[in-house]
Design a protein around this motif. Structure first.
Motif, PDB file in Angstrom:
ATOM      1  N   THR A 292       8.985  20.202  28.354  1.00 11.68           N
ATOM      2  CA  THR A 292       8.055  21.078  29.041  1.00 11.68           C
ATOM      3  C   THR A 292       8.782  21.729  30.202  1.00 11.68           C
ATOM      4  N   LEU A 293       8.689  23.047  30.287  1.00 10.99           N
ATOM      5  CA  LEU A 293       9.494  23.817  31.237  1.00 10.99           C
ATOM      6  C   LEU A 293      10.969  23.465  31.013  1.00 10.99           C
TER       7      LEU A 293
ATOM      8  N   SER B 285       4.217  13.568  31.871  1.00  5.18           N
ATOM      9  CA  SER B 285       4.751  14.726  32.597  1.00  5.18           C
ATOM     10  C   SER B 285       4.463  14.663  34.091  1.00  5.18           C
ATOM     11  N   GLY B 286       3.386  13.990  34.464  1.00  4.99           N
ATOM     12  CA  GLY B 286       3.024  13.922  35.878  1.00  4.99           C
ATOM     13  C   GLY B 286       2.264  15.134  36.364  1.00  4.99           C
ATOM     14  N   SER B 287       2.081  16.124  35.504  1.00  2.42           N
ATOM     15  CA  SER B 287       1.338  17.331  35.882  1.00  2.42           C
ATOM     16  C   SER B 287       0.763  17.948  34.615  1.00  2.42           C
ATOM     17  N   PRO B 288      -0.230  18.832  34.727  1.00 10.76           N
ATOM     18  CA  PRO B 288      -0.818  19.449  33.529  1.00 10.76           C
ATOM     19  C   PRO B 288       0.233  20.223  32.711  1.00 10.76           C
ATOM     20  N   ILE B 289       0.088  20.177  31.403  1.00 12.17           N
ATOM     21  CA  ILE B 289       1.014  20.869  30.501  1.00 12.17           C
ATOM     22  C   ILE B 289       0.284  22.021  29.822  1.00 12.17           C
ATOM     23  N   TYR B 290       0.826  23.225  29.949  1.00  9.04           N
ATOM     24  CA  TYR B 290       0.222  24.394  29.318  1.00  9.04           C
ATOM     25  C   TYR B 290       1.062  24.901  28.146  1.00  9.04           C
TER      26      TYR B 290
ATOM     27  N   ASP C   4      -2.060  21.077  17.574  1.00  3.18           N
ATOM     28  CA  ASP C   4      -2.216  20.864  19.012  1.00  3.18           C
ATOM     29  C   ASP C   4      -3.699  20.895  19.357  1.00  3.18           C
ATOM     30  N   TYR C   5      -4.222  19.767  19.832  1.00  2.00           N
ATOM     31  CA  TYR C   5      -5.631  19.660  20.207  1.00  2.00           C
ATOM     32  C   TYR C   5      -5.738  19.836  21.716  1.00  2.00           C
ATOM     33  N   GLY C   6      -6.190  20.997  22.101  1.00  2.00           N
ATOM     34  CA  GLY C   6      -6.300  21.275  23.527  1.00  2.00           C
ATOM     35  C   GLY C   6      -7.566  22.034  23.831  1.00  2.00           C
ATOM     36  N   PRO C   7      -7.766  22.398  25.095  1.00  2.00           N
ATOM     37  CA  PRO C   7      -8.964  23.159  25.472  1.00  2.00           C
ATOM     38  C   PRO C   7      -9.045  24.471  24.694  1.00  2.00           C
ATOM     39  N   GLY C   8     -10.210  24.765  24.174  1.00  2.00           N
ATOM     40  CA  GLY C   8     -10.388  26.023  23.457  1.00  2.00           C
ATOM     41  C   GLY C   8     -10.197  25.913  21.965  1.00  2.00           C
TER      42      GLY C   8
END
Length: 373
Positions: free
Chosen positions: A61-62, A122-127, A151-155
């Motif tokens: 991530t990043l 991750s310690g922080s939200p992952i987008y 990928d099960y995420g918002p939306g």
């Protein structure tokens, strides 16, 4: 299971058998080397097998690689593994014993499926994130491996697919713009790496004597392949095994035709420019089907942002096509300004080389077509 352990088979030992990979036993059966699950070793430390797989998986991530913790590992026989298509099914797959095969059954490595539950912090939200694999088991046809990521995420659920061993990361993002950009790059990459498409566009460029003539021919080609790219992707084409080799054979023949017109442009001029637009448009229909075959390997009708991705892929094809034109046309124009004879010679050499390679492809593909009928 072969994807996890096949690359870990050791050198040949004094007994004539290779050193077994972790969690496996090597034996000779009917004169053949076979690999069998080492059930006691797995039952003693089932997550150890999951950890081998986790070392080959890379979650990023990043600019940060997230360490993966193995929570559960389950083994099943191929054909008896639980469904794994929804989040609930994936969770239910880890119920019960680590080995979902009766103690009396012998489980060959090639018949075993592994379900592994991993967790990355991750310690922080992952987008957005990237998932790739460094596993290289050396299996036959491994470059055709189908990978499905949900990928099960918002939306809602987003679906991503790729082919091969996933050396190139799958990028998962909740951003529609990022998805469009991905398919724009895929369209550019495909036409520049698809040698048959490159040769056809090249022959279009060297066959046009004026810039307006080139623009009209490229426009006809663009309209043609845009139509069948969409139609082929959504399945509005024949489904017989003969269809793909037939299209590929016709694409090779189209290169020969374009090369012929490049050498003898008067044959094209007889019908006028509009006839060439119609011809290149018809040929574009063939090439669009070829594009659709590739697109279906990386995008599915059920994928998110389907129309944006489809349009982006098509635009990417146009950008790649334009790049070929911008590289070749100005160079030929400058040569023609210096020496028209040199320009004619260069056009002829390029056309003959393209026609020669396309003739070889035609024979090869027609042979494949004959075998498929």
């Amino acid at each position: 299971m072969p994807y996890v352990v096949a690359g870990l088979v050791g050198p040949v030992q004094p007994d004539g058998l290779p050193a077994p990979a972790p969690y496996t036993i090597n034996r000779m059966e009917d004169g053949k080397l076979v690999h069998i699950l080492d059930r006691p070793a797995f039952q003693q430390s089932p997550n150890g097998l999951g950890e081998i797989a986790a070392k080959g998986l890379h979650l990023k991530t990043l600019d940060t690689n997230l360490p993966l913790e193995v929570l559960d590992t389950r083994l099943h026989r191929i054909g008896s593994q639980p469904d794994f298509a929804t989040l609930e099914e994936a969770r239910n797959a880890f119920d019960g014993n680590p080995v979902q095969v009766s103690p009396e059954e012998k489980l060959y490595v090639g018949d075993a499926v592994i379900d592994i539950r991993l967790r990355g912090y991750s310690g922080s939200p992952i987008y957005s994130y990237q998932l790739s694999s460094g596993l290289d088991p050396g299996l036959p046809d491994q470059e055709r491996t189908a990978n499905l990521l949900l990928d099960y995420g918002p939306g809602g659920t987003k679906i991503f697919r790729s082919q091969g061993l996933m050396e190139t990361p799958i990028t998962v993002t909740r951003s529609s713009f990022a998805a469009v950009l991905t398919f724009l790059k895929e369209g550019i990459r495909h036409i520049l790496e698809g040698l048959d498409h490159v040769l056809f566009v090249l022959c279009l460029v060297i066959g046009a004597r004026t810039l307006s003539s080139l623009a009209w021919r490229v426009t006809g080609f663009t309209i043609g392949h845009s139509i069948t790219l969409t139609a082929g992707f959504f399945g509005f084409v024949p489904r017989g095994s003969w269809f793909i080799p037939a299209v590929e054979s016709a694409i090779a023949l189209s290169i020969i035709y374009a090369a012929f017109i490049a050498i003898w442009p008067r044959q094209a001029d007889r019908g006028g420019e509009w006839s060439m637009v119609l011809i290149t448009g018809a040929i574009g229909l063939l090439h669009g089907l070829g594009f659709s075959f590739v697109l279906k390997n990386i995008l599915q009708v059920t994928s998110p942002d389907i129309w944006q991705s489809l349009l982006a892929f098509n635009v990417g094809v146009e950008v790649g096509q334009l790049a070929i034109v911008l590289c070749v046309w100005p160079l030929l124009w400058l040569i023609a300004r210096t020496s028209n004879g040199s320009a004619v010679l260069i056009r002829s050499v390029i056309a003959i080389a393209c026609a020669g390679l396309a003739t070889y492809w035609t024979v090869e593909r027609l042979y494949g077509l004959a075998l498929s009928i």
